[in-house]
Motif scaffolding. Structure first.
Motif, PDB file in Angstrom:
ATOM      1  N   MET B 287       0.828  -1.209   0.000  1.00 42.16           N
ATOM      2  CA  MET B 287       0.000   0.000   0.000  1.00 42.16           C
ATOM      3  C   MET B 287       0.863   1.261   0.000  1.00 42.16           C
ATOM      4  SD  MET B 287      -3.016  -1.041  -0.391  1.00 42.16           S
ATOM      5  CE  MET B 287      -3.879   0.510  -0.357  1.00 42.16           C
ATOM      6  N   LEU B 288       2.008   1.204   0.714  1.00 44.41           N
ATOM      7  CA  LEU B 288       2.896   2.369   0.735  1.00 44.41           C
ATOM      8  C   LEU B 288       3.392   2.668  -0.678  1.00 44.41           C
ATOM      9  CD1 LEU B 288       4.461   4.492   2.400  1.00 44.41           C
ATOM     10  CD2 LEU B 288       6.318   2.857   2.588  1.00 44.41           C
ATOM     11  N   VAL B 289       3.895   1.610  -1.335  1.00 49.14           N
ATOM     12  CA  VAL B 289       4.389   1.788  -2.710  1.00 49.14           C
ATOM     13  C   VAL B 289       3.242   2.249  -3.605  1.00 49.14           C
ATOM     14  CG1 VAL B 289       5.346   0.577  -4.702  1.00 49.14           C
ATOM     15  CG2 VAL B 289       6.254   0.134  -2.425  1.00 49.14           C
ATOM     16  N   SER B 290       2.072   1.611  -3.391  1.00 44.58           N
ATOM     17  CA  SER B 290       0.918   1.920  -4.229  1.00 44.58           C
ATOM     18  C   SER B 290       0.517   3.392  -4.096  1.00 44.58           C
ATOM     19  CB  SER B 290      -0.236   1.008  -3.816  1.00 44.58           C
ATOM     20  OG  SER B 290      -1.424   1.465  -4.343  1.00 44.58           O
ATOM     21  N   VAL B 291       0.492   3.913  -2.862  1.00 44.27           N
ATOM     22  CA  VAL B 291       0.092   5.317  -2.662  1.00 44.27           C
ATOM     23  C   VAL B 291       1.181   6.250  -3.188  1.00 44.27           C
ATOM     24  CG1 VAL B 291      -0.420   7.093  -0.943  1.00 44.27           C
ATOM     25  CG2 VAL B 291      -1.475   4.852  -0.751  1.00 44.27           C
ATOM     26  N   LEU B 292       2.448   5.895  -2.891  1.00 46.22           N
ATOM     27  CA  LEU B 292       3.539   6.777  -3.319  1.00 46.22           C
ATOM     28  C   LEU B 292       3.624   6.853  -4.838  1.00 46.22           C
ATOM     29  CD1 LEU B 292       6.355   6.024  -0.720  1.00 46.22           C
ATOM     30  CD2 LEU B 292       4.685   7.873  -0.751  1.00 46.22           C
ATOM     31  N   GLU B 293       3.447   5.702  -5.509  1.00 50.47           N
ATOM     32  CA  GLU B 293       3.545   5.726  -6.970  1.00 50.47           C
ATOM     33  C   GLU B 293       2.323   6.402  -7.600  1.00 50.47           C
ATOM     34  OE1 GLU B 293       3.760   1.708  -8.433  1.00 50.47           O
ATOM     35  OE2 GLU B 293       1.583   1.441  -8.327  1.00 50.47           O
ATOM     36  N   ARG B 294       1.285   6.604  -6.781  1.00 49.10           N
ATOM     37  CA  ARG B 294       0.075   7.248  -7.305  1.00 49.10           C
ATOM     38  C   ARG B 294      -0.102   8.666  -6.783  1.00 49.10           C
ATOM     39  NH1 ARG B 294      -3.975   3.038  -5.296  1.00 49.10           N
ATOM     40  NH2 ARG B 294      -5.602   4.292  -6.251  1.00 49.10           N
ATOM     41  N   LEU B 295       0.963   9.221  -6.198  1.00 43.83           N
ATOM     42  CA  LEU B 295       0.856  10.582  -5.665  1.00 43.83           C
ATOM     43  C   LEU B 295       0.353  11.541  -6.744  1.00 43.83           C
ATOM     44  CD1 LEU B 295       3.846  11.325  -3.267  1.00 43.83           C
ATOM     45  CD2 LEU B 295       1.406  11.263  -2.760  1.00 43.83           C
ATOM     46  N   ARG B 296       0.865  11.334  -7.952  1.00 40.60           N
ATOM     47  CA  ARG B 296       0.487  12.228  -9.057  1.00 40.60           C
ATOM     48  C   ARG B 296      -1.019  12.097  -9.346  1.00 40.60           C
ATOM     49  NH1 ARG B 296       0.623  12.331 -14.642  1.00 40.60           N
ATOM     50  NH2 ARG B 296       1.083  14.415 -15.396  1.00 40.60           N
ATOM     51  N   GLU B 297      -1.456  10.826  -9.380  1.00 38.18           N
ATOM     52  CA  GLU B 297      -2.887  10.563  -9.635  1.00 38.18           C
ATOM     53  C   GLU B 297      -3.754  11.228  -8.551  1.00 38.18           C
ATOM     54  OE1 GLU B 297      -3.648   6.370 -10.139  1.00 38.18           O
ATOM     55  OE2 GLU B 297      -5.648   6.608  -9.279  1.00 38.18           O
ATOM     56  N   ARG B 307     -11.728  16.256  -2.240  1.00 41.78           N
ATOM     57  CA  ARG B 307     -11.182  16.611  -0.929  1.00 41.78           C
ATOM     58  C   ARG B 307     -10.252  15.491  -0.464  1.00 41.78           C
ATOM     59  NH1 ARG B 307     -16.547  18.027   0.343  1.00 41.78           N
ATOM     60  NH2 ARG B 307     -16.737  16.215   1.699  1.00 41.78           N
ATOM     61  N   PHE B 308      -9.311  15.850   0.440  1.00 43.31           N
ATOM     62  CA  PHE B 308      -8.380  14.836   0.949  1.00 43.31           C
ATOM     63  C   PHE B 308      -9.152  13.690   1.614  1.00 43.31           C
ATOM     64  CE2 PHE B 308      -6.102  12.967   4.495  1.00 43.31           C
ATOM     65  CZ  PHE B 308      -5.026  12.415   3.826  1.00 43.31           C
ATOM     66  N   SER B 309     -10.212  14.043   2.343  1.00 48.75           N
ATOM     67  CA  SER B 309     -10.980  12.998   3.045  1.00 48.75           C
ATOM     68  C   SER B 309     -11.585  12.005   2.052  1.00 48.75           C
ATOM     69  CB  SER B 309     -12.078  13.628   3.882  1.00 48.75           C
ATOM     70  OG  SER B 309     -12.947  14.370   3.057  1.00 48.75           O
ATOM     71  N   GLN B 310     -11.944  12.514   0.859  1.00 50.16           N
ATOM     72  CA  GLN B 310     -12.512  11.597  -0.151  1.00 50.16           C
ATOM     73  C   GLN B 310     -11.435  10.665  -0.690  1.00 50.16           C
ATOM     74  OE1 GLN B 310     -14.115  14.861  -2.452  1.00 50.16           O
ATOM     75  NE2 GLN B 310     -16.218  14.343  -1.865  1.00 50.16           N
ATOM     76  N   ILE B 311     -10.232  11.193  -0.877  1.00 46.38           N
ATOM     77  CA  ILE B 311      -9.134  10.339  -1.345  1.00 46.38           C
ATOM     78  C   ILE B 311      -8.767   9.330  -0.255  1.00 46.38           C
ATOM     79  CG2 ILE B 311      -6.685  10.340  -1.994  1.00 46.38           C
ATOM     80  CD1 ILE B 311      -7.255  12.895  -3.521  1.00 46.38           C
ATOM     81  N   ARG B 312      -8.763   9.793   0.985  1.00 52.39           N
ATOM     82  CA  ARG B 312      -8.487   8.886   2.101  1.00 52.39           C
ATOM     83  C   ARG B 312      -9.496   7.732   2.090  1.00 52.39           C
ATOM     84  NH1 ARG B 312     -10.255  11.578   7.227  1.00 52.39           N
ATOM     85  NH2 ARG B 312     -12.205  10.812   6.380  1.00 52.39           N
ATOM     86  N   ARG B 393      -0.528   9.652   5.343  1.00 56.23           N
ATOM     87  CA  ARG B 393       0.136  10.788   5.980  1.00 56.23           C
ATOM     88  C   ARG B 393       1.079  11.467   4.987  1.00 56.23           C
ATOM     89  NH1 ARG B 393       1.595  12.821  11.035  1.00 56.23           N
ATOM     90  NH2 ARG B 393       3.835  13.154  11.122  1.00 56.23           N
ATOM     91  N   VAL B 394       1.767  10.612   4.218  1.00 56.26           N
ATOM     92  CA  VAL B 394       2.676  11.136   3.187  1.00 56.26           C
ATOM     93  C   VAL B 394       1.874  11.975   2.191  1.00 56.26           C
ATOM     94  CG1 VAL B 394       4.226  10.481   1.279  1.00 56.26           C
ATOM     95  CG2 VAL B 394       4.284   9.201   3.429  1.00 56.26           C
ATOM     96  N   LEU B 395       0.706  11.439   1.806  1.00 60.70           N
ATOM     97  CA  LEU B 395      -0.128  12.133   0.818  1.00 60.70           C
ATOM     98  C   LEU B 395      -0.645  13.454   1.383  1.00 60.70           C
ATOM     99  CD1 LEU B 395      -1.615  12.096  -1.915  1.00 60.70           C
ATOM    100  CD2 LEU B 395      -3.489  10.914  -0.772  1.00 60.70           C
ATOM    101  N   LYS B 396      -1.034  13.435   2.659  1.00 62.11           N
ATOM    102  CA  LYS B 396      -1.628  14.638   3.248  1.00 62.11           C
ATOM    103  C   LYS B 396      -0.624  15.791   3.286  1.00 62.11           C
ATOM    104  CE  LYS B 396      -4.742  16.390   6.592  1.00 62.11           C
ATOM    105  NZ  LYS B 396      -5.537  16.252   7.750  1.00 62.11           N
ATOM    106  N   LYS B 397       0.659  15.437   3.433  1.00 60.74           N
ATOM    107  CA  LYS B 397       1.687  16.478   3.520  1.00 60.74           C
ATOM    108  C   LYS B 397       1.945  17.129   2.169  1.00 60.74           C
ATOM    109  CE  LYS B 397       4.371  14.881   7.479  1.00 60.74           C
ATOM    110  NZ  LYS B 397       5.607  14.179   7.858  1.00 60.74           N
ATOM    111  N   SER B 398       1.521  16.471   1.083  1.00 65.63           N
ATOM    112  CA  SER B 398       1.817  17.006  -0.255  1.00 65.63           C
ATOM    113  C   SER B 398       0.718  17.963  -0.704  1.00 65.63           C
ATOM    114  CB  SER B 398       1.899  15.873  -1.277  1.00 65.63           C
ATOM    115  OG  SER B 398       2.723  14.859  -0.811  1.00 65.63           O
ATOM    116  N   LYS B 399       1.112  19.090  -1.340  1.00 64.56           N
ATOM    117  CA  LYS B 399       0.135  19.992  -1.950  1.00 64.56           C
ATOM    118  C   LYS B 399      -0.254  19.392  -3.298  1.00 64.56           C
ATOM    119  CE  LYS B 399       1.364  24.428  -0.020  1.00 64.56           C
ATOM    120  NZ  LYS B 399       1.929  25.737  -0.312  1.00 64.56           N
TER     121      LYS B 399
END
Lengths: 230, 407
Positions: B287-297, B307-312, B393-399
């Motif tokens: 899941m970590l790799v999956s979220v990190l590789e999809r940061l752009r998406e 909203r972030f909550s919807q992505i969460r 958490r990684v995703l939330k920190k990114s604009k």
């Protein structure tokens, strides 16, 4: 003049390592009319994309205010900004930026779904927009099955379908050949005229610049020209 | 919105098929192994407990006061008819048997040993604990005129007797005199109850009464219930009716078996924790790799108004789908394997000597408990939930714009 977007004293400074400051925008002041077809042009690094990002609420300004349709965007929370992006602003990016796991239809319907529209409403609007953009035969395809031109049309369809008041397009023709680029620009022009949407492009493509009714030229983060032709 | 969340999460799973299959397989294989282990170990313990209940203690045993500390013929249960009238009308009771017991000595031409002499009614024992199922050699019968004896297989080995061998049984009778009887071995039992397999000599109740000069009374009444959840209730009832008798549950008579059940449950819990840690780490990594590789998406989604909550929620639903499907397949494979071993048994006869030493059957019949699957489902859901917290958490920190510009 029916002002739709007001930009007051906008400045943006990047601090990549806190020691070296990069000033991207300096005291930008602009008024943009409702239904305008605006081009931000200028050389690379002049601040076009940064300004578009600030207008769209994707990035914060270091100084100044953005007022969209009478509403002050500066200082809004991320949740409020995402609501404004969802309901009032459409984005067309240089790299298309479609959601890779969704089909063309799902991509186009995505924002409408976020807005809470019914499936029937989404279907009708999706068909209407895709027919206008001549991509109705691509609805079941995934973004990676499309050419660059087709992906950009889908990106435009996604931006338009949700009936935004403003479309921000960051160098939309940069990755397209001249024929596809011209066709896309004609299409955008038509949407501007038919749907009355305010469109702001960033581009240094002469073809795009030639179609603009309002041309703004940036250089080193400053506005050096602001002309209305239409 | 929930439908859209599910749709995007599901689309992501389906269109990243390889990754999804790897995670599902990882969860399914971990659970399959865990269920199989739990069912087999559980089956092993339950078989030992079941053997003790069927062959000796029942769910509840009734003794005269002081008998267990000093098993003497003077300490007999004498009011048998009164007890029987209660048992016959008790709805929870499946069956009961009466046994007459006395310590004694068995002798052959060459060997002798101290034994437990047990006078029984074979017909009643057959209905009660299906004792005939434990017959290892010979037959479940005392032969003509009740001159036979059925003995434990370890005792038979030690005495070097076979079917038809003659044995002399001696014991002190109720008058304090030494009394003997000559019997022939008609059957050898393998009950996996070490006390019986090493020491028991079963003979006909009538013969035992003659040998021990006891006309009435019994040493033990063993009761089997329809449902073991009713044991404590019946024990309380009998204790209030017969306060002068010792009325004990199987786990009070065989505390070691209860301890082995508790130990096995503890062992299963530790094994479960280890399996879940491994599964959770696996899911976390993917899941970590999956979220990190999809940061752009996700950045694109944020940019266009999500909203972030919807992505969460999308990430949570996605990980829940993975956990749920993995759990489903794991439960299916696990239940199938356990069902197979429940019906056919896991035959470890190759190690039968070692199993005999510990009083265990070399063929283990697995058990299937709903609790295995419920616990696993809760634990996997929890593990998948935890595994996406750090990536989010990684995703939330990114604009949004930073996330979009990720290559």
């Amino acid at each position: 003049m029916n002002t739709f977007l007001t930009i007051k004293h906008i400045g943006k400074t990047f601090q990549p390592d806190k020691e070296v400051e990069v000033v991207a925008l300096r005291d930008i002041n602009l008024d943009i009319e409702r239904g305008a077809f605006v081009v931000l042009s200028g050389p690379s690094g002049s601040g076009k994309t940064t300004l578009l990002n600030i207008i769209g609420g994707l990035d914060d300004a270091t100084a100044g205010e953005v007022i969209l349709d009478g509403k002050l965007l500066t200082g809004l929370s991320e949740v409020e900004l995402s609501g404004i992006r969802r309901d009032h602003i459409g984005f067309v990016f240089q790299a298309y930026n479609l959601i890779p796991v969704l089909t063309v239809k799902e991509n186009i319907e995505y924002i409408m779904k976020l807005q809470g529209r019914s499936q029937q409403e989404c279907d009708v609007r999706c068909l209407e927009v895709t027919q206008k953009l001549d991509i109705d035969m691509l609805l079941g395809k995934l973004p990676n099955q499309l050419s660059g031109g087709q992906q950009q049309r889908v990106a435009v369809a996604r931006a338009v379908a949700a009936t935004p008041k403003l479309i921000l397009a960051d160098e939309p023709t940069a990755n397209l050949d001249s024929k596809t680029a011209e066709s896309l620009m004609n299409l955008m022009q038509r949407l501007n005229e038919e749907e009355g949407v305010t469109i702001i492009f960033s581009s240094h493509d002469p073809l795009v610049i030639a179609k603009a009714k309002h041309s703004i030229i940036l250089k080193d983060g400053k506005v050096i020209a602001d002309e209305r032709t239409g | 919105m929930f439908r859209l969340t599910c749709r995007v999460a599901w689309a992501s799973l389906v269109r990243r098929r390889t990754r999804s299959i790897v995670v599902v397989m990882m969860i399914a294989v971990s659970l399959w192994g865990l269920f199989t282990m739990e069912g087999i170990y559980g089956g092993m313990t339950e078989q030992m407990i079941n053997s003790a209940i069927r062959s000796d203690s029942g769910h509840i045993s009734i003794f005269a006061e002081g008998y267990r500390l000093d098993p003497d013929l003077s300490r007999q249960v004498n009011n048998v008819a009164k007890i029987e009238s209660q048992l016959v009308h008790a709805p929870h009771v499946s069956s009961y048997v009466k046994r007459l017991k006395q310590d004694g000595l068995v002798a052959t031409a060459h060997y002798s040993r101290g034994v437990s002499i047990i006078g029984v009614n074979l017909l009643a024992e057959e209905k009660h604990g299906k004792l005939q199922g434990y017959i290892f050699k010979g037959e479940f019968s005392f032969g003509r005129k009740d001159r036979g004896a059925i003995i434990g297989f370890k005792l038979a080995r030690k005495l070097h007797v076979r079917i038809g061998s003659k044995i002399i049984l001696s014991a002190q009778d109720s008058h304090g005199e030494v009394s003997s009887v000559s019997l022939r071995v008609t059957g050898v039992l393998k009950t996996y109850n070490m006390a019986l397999d090493e020491n028991a000599v079963f003979l006909a109740e009538k013969k035992a009464r003659e040998l021990l000069a006891v006309e009435e009374g019994v040493s033990q009444l063993a009761i089997i219930l329809h449902n073991d959840s009713q044991v404590a209730e019946l024990q309380q009832k009998l204790r209030s009716l017969f306060p002068s008798l010792e009325i004990l549950r199987w786990d009070e008579l065989y505390p070691a078996l209860l301890q082995s059940r508790v130990m096995m449950d503890g062992f299963n819990l530790i094994a479960s924790l280890l399996v879940f840690c491994v599964a959770a780490l696996g899911i976390f990594g993917v899941m970590l790799v999956s979220v990190l590789e999809r940061l752009r998406e996700f950045g694109i989604m944020l940019a266009i108004g999500t909203r972030f909550s919807q992505i969460r929620n999308i990430v949570f639903v996605e990980s829940f789908f993975l956990g749920f499907i993995g759990c489903g397949f794991g439960s299916l494979f696990g239940a199938g394997t356990l069902y197979f071993f429940k019906v056919k048994g896991l035959d470890l006869s190759l190690f039968s000597d070692a199993f005999d030493e510990f009083g265990m059957d070399a063929v283990i019949y697995a058990i299937i408990r709903p609790s295995y699957f419920i616990t696993a489902f809760v634990a996997v859901s929890f593990a998948t939930f935890l595994s996406v917290l750090i990536p989010l958490r990684v995703l939330k920190k990114s604009k949004p714009i930073e996330a979009i510009n990720q290559v």
